[in-house]
Design an enzyme around this catalytic site. Structure first.
Site, PDB file in Angstrom:
ATOM      1  CG  ASP A  45      -0.556  -0.109   2.537  1.00 14.61           C
ATOM      2  OD1 ASP A  45       0.661  -0.352   2.733  1.00 14.61           O
ATOM      3  OD2 ASP A  45      -1.371   0.043   3.474  1.00 14.61           O
ATOM      4  CB  SER A  76     -13.263   1.671  24.926  1.00 14.56           C
ATOM      5  OG  SER A  76     -12.694   0.405  24.993  1.00 14.56           O
ATOM      6  CB  ALA A 140      -5.296 -10.231  16.552  1.00 13.94           C
ATOM      7  N   GLY A 141      -3.442  -8.097  14.393  1.00 12.80           N
ATOM      8  CA  GLY A 141      -3.222  -7.855  12.962  1.00 12.80           C
ATOM      9  C   GLY A 141      -4.517  -7.820  12.181  1.00 12.80           C
ATOM     10  CG  LEU A 142      -7.383  -9.978  12.954  1.00 15.84           C
ATOM     11  CD1 LEU A 142      -8.317 -10.858  13.776  1.00 15.84           C
ATOM     12  CD2 LEU A 142      -7.225 -10.551  11.547  1.00 15.84           C
ATOM     13  CB  SER A 144      -8.386  -3.701  16.866  1.00 18.95           C
ATOM     14  OG  SER A 144      -7.018  -3.498  17.146  1.00 18.95           O
ATOM     15  CD  GLU A 177      -3.115   3.529  12.671  1.00 15.21           C
ATOM     16  OE1 GLU A 177      -2.526   2.666  13.310  1.00 15.21           O
ATOM     17  OE2 GLU A 177      -4.360   3.637  12.674  1.00 15.21           O
ATOM     18  CG  ASP A 189      -4.762  -1.658   8.170  1.00 15.79           C
ATOM     19  OD1 ASP A 189      -4.542  -2.530   7.319  1.00 15.79           O
ATOM     20  OD2 ASP A 189      -3.942  -1.349   9.058  1.00 15.79           O
ATOM     21  CE1 TYR A 241       3.190  -1.633   8.080  1.00 14.80           C
ATOM     22  CE2 TYR A 241       4.074   0.596   8.038  1.00 14.80           C
ATOM     23  CZ  TYR A 241       3.179  -0.341   7.584  1.00 14.80           C
ATOM     24  OH  TYR A 241       2.262   0.004   6.610  1.00 14.80           O
TER      25      TYR A 241
HETATM   26  C1  GLA Z   1      -0.522  -2.765   8.404  1.00 12.11           C
HETATM   27  C2  GLA Z   1      -0.663  -1.336   7.900  1.00 12.11           C
HETATM   28  C3  GLA Z   1      -1.157  -1.294   6.459  1.00 12.11           C
HETATM   29  C4  GLA Z   1      -0.332  -2.216   5.571  1.00 12.11           C
HETATM   30  C5  GLA Z   1      -0.152  -3.587   6.208  1.00 12.11           C
HETATM   31  C6  GLA Z   1       0.787  -4.460   5.439  1.00 12.11           C
HETATM   32  O1  GLA Z   1      -1.760  -3.370   8.488  1.00 12.11           O
HETATM   33  O2  GLA Z   1      -1.554  -0.620   8.708  1.00 12.11           O
HETATM   34  O3  GLA Z   1      -1.155   0.012   5.983  1.00 12.11           O
HETATM   35  O4  GLA Z   1       0.905  -1.635   5.243  1.00 12.11           O
HETATM   36  O5  GLA Z   1       0.323  -3.500   7.541  1.00 12.11           O
HETATM   37  O6  GLA Z   1       0.239  -4.794   4.214  1.00 12.11           O
END
Ligand code: GLA
Length: 400
Positions: A45, A76, A140-142, A144, A177, A189, A241
């Site tokens: 992205d 929350s 969890a990489g989802l 949130s 963000e 995301d 990252y």
């Molecule tokens: C995270 C970041 C996204 C993207 C992914 C990897 O989720 O928030 O912008 O870069 O990692 O694809």
């Protein structure tokens, strides 16, 4: 097990009830936005390339009520850091460093929207109270965090009557963000959380953020998409990252292009000797991943979800070997899924922990879940959480 609808209704009601209890007045409405899994297209992205996420059934709900002063109060049930406490902040002095913990997501979103709306709107809106509930697992990489941002952004655009088109709302949530939280992430995301359509994957060209919904008829194909949350926590404001992003920018600079999106696999090979070995491998992940996303979309269109397994696997290998963002738990999840009969599997999201996904025949979900549990126990890993997701719809108003 609760059906998504009853879970959803409860969380919406819980948000409204929590709001009343905490703030002592009625909310103006309840909004929600989903978490996501990315089917394919990782770290592409911010390289202005292609991604293909789906929104998932797990959502974040927010009850919001306007205030007449310029105060913001957020609370929350689901944040592990805040417990049930209320965070208060002035609407006019939100800045990186002035907010911390989970409240940076909602406060950053309000800030991003006001920046996008400009001075005329800025003076005319009041603060707000917001109460969040969620069943999107944290860390969890989802996504949130995107679910929080997109639920609140949708609410504030309604309540503040902001004349913003969808792209400016998207940019506001991403800026929350990038600038207020301080994570150098891309548009994946928040795009998935805002714009996904039920039953579809969202094909995004991250150069101009143009989007197309691609049918993803899992049930009709007799398939299920399983999420394996490894419980290895990650945070994109940490170093890994940002390091990967810097490596990609360095590769683009050396190759003389605006972004790695502009580099074909052939051009990368031609430029290979100009790149440091590690930078070359980072770039190779991006360049091949962009091609895989486009191939996945073509295959979904011509043959459906059963045909994309090999591309998912190739994507995982590329993240493990070239981009080096996998961890042993994610590799075990992928390998065990394949051994248990999955059609394809890969880690999803930013990496360094989080979740993997596996595409599997409906009747083999149980076998796969068991196999993962056994493999994790054997390796001495923490017990993973495994669940099936379906492609859900994006952010929306739920009630007045
Ligand atoms: C995270 C970041 C996204 C993207 C992914 C990897 O989720 O928030 O912008 O870069 O990692 O694809």
């Amino acid at each position: 097990m609760e059906s998504p609808t009853s879970a959803a209704t409860n969380l919406g009601e819980e948000a409204a009830a929590g709001f009343r209890e905490r703030f002592g007045h009625e909310p103006d409405g309840v909004w929600s936005a989903p978490g996501r899994v990315n089917l394919i297209g990782e770290h592409t992205d911010y390289n202005e390339g292609f991604v293909l996420p789906i929104a998932i059934d797990q959502r974040t709900w927010v009850a919001v009520g306007r205030r007449h002063d310029r105060l913001v109060r957020v609370a929350s049930t689901s944040s592990s850091t805040s417990g049930d406490t209320v965070v208060e902040h002035g609407l006019d002095d939100i800045a990186h460093g002035s907010v911390d913990g989970w409240s940076a997501y909602p406060l950053g979103t309000a800030w991003g929207l006001l920046q996008a709306a400009g001075d005329t709107e800025l003076g005319s809106v009041g603060g707000f109270d917001a109460y969040f509930t969620s069943d999107v697992p944290l860390g969890a990489g989802l996504s949130s965090s995107a679910a929080i941002e997109c639920a609140l952004a949708t609410a504030l655009v309604d309540l503040w009557r902001l004349p913003l088109d969808s792209d400016r709302v998207l940019r506001a949530t991403v800026q929350a963000e990038n600038i207020i939280v301080g994570a150098p992430t891309g548009i994946l995301d928040q795009s998935a959380s805002l714009f996904s359509r039920a039953g579809h994957a969202l094909f995004i060209d991250c150069r101009d953020s143009s989007r197309e919904s691609i049918p993803f008829p899992l049930t009709e194909a007799g398939l299920r998409l399983v999420v394996i949350d490894t419980r290895v926590k990650h945070a994109h404001a940490d170093g890994g990252y940002g390091d990967r992003r810097a490596a990609c920018e360095e590769a683009a600079r050396v190759l003389g292009v605006a972004a790695l999106r502009d580099v074909s696999p052939e051009a990368l090979e031609e430029g290979r000797e100009r790149l440091d070995e590690v930078i070359y491998r980072r770039a190779r992940h991006i360049v091949t991943e962009d091609a895989r996303v486009q191939q996945t979309v073509a295959l979904l269109r011509s043959q459906g979800p059963r045909s994309i397994g090999e591309l998912l696997l190739a994507s995982h290998a590329s993240m493990r070997d070239d981009f080096e963002i996998s961890v042993p738990e994610l590799d075990t999840a992928v390998e065990t899924s394949m051994a248990a009969g999955a059609i394809g599997a890969r880690m999803t999201g930013g990496g360094f922990g989080g979740s993997a996904i596996a595409l599997v025949d409906a009747e083999r979900v149980e076998e796969l879940t068991e196999a993962i549990g056994v493999a994790f126990a054997k390796a001495g890993f923490e017990e993973p959480v495994t669940f099936v997701v379906t492609p859900a719809g994006g952010a929306r108003r739920e009630s007045r």
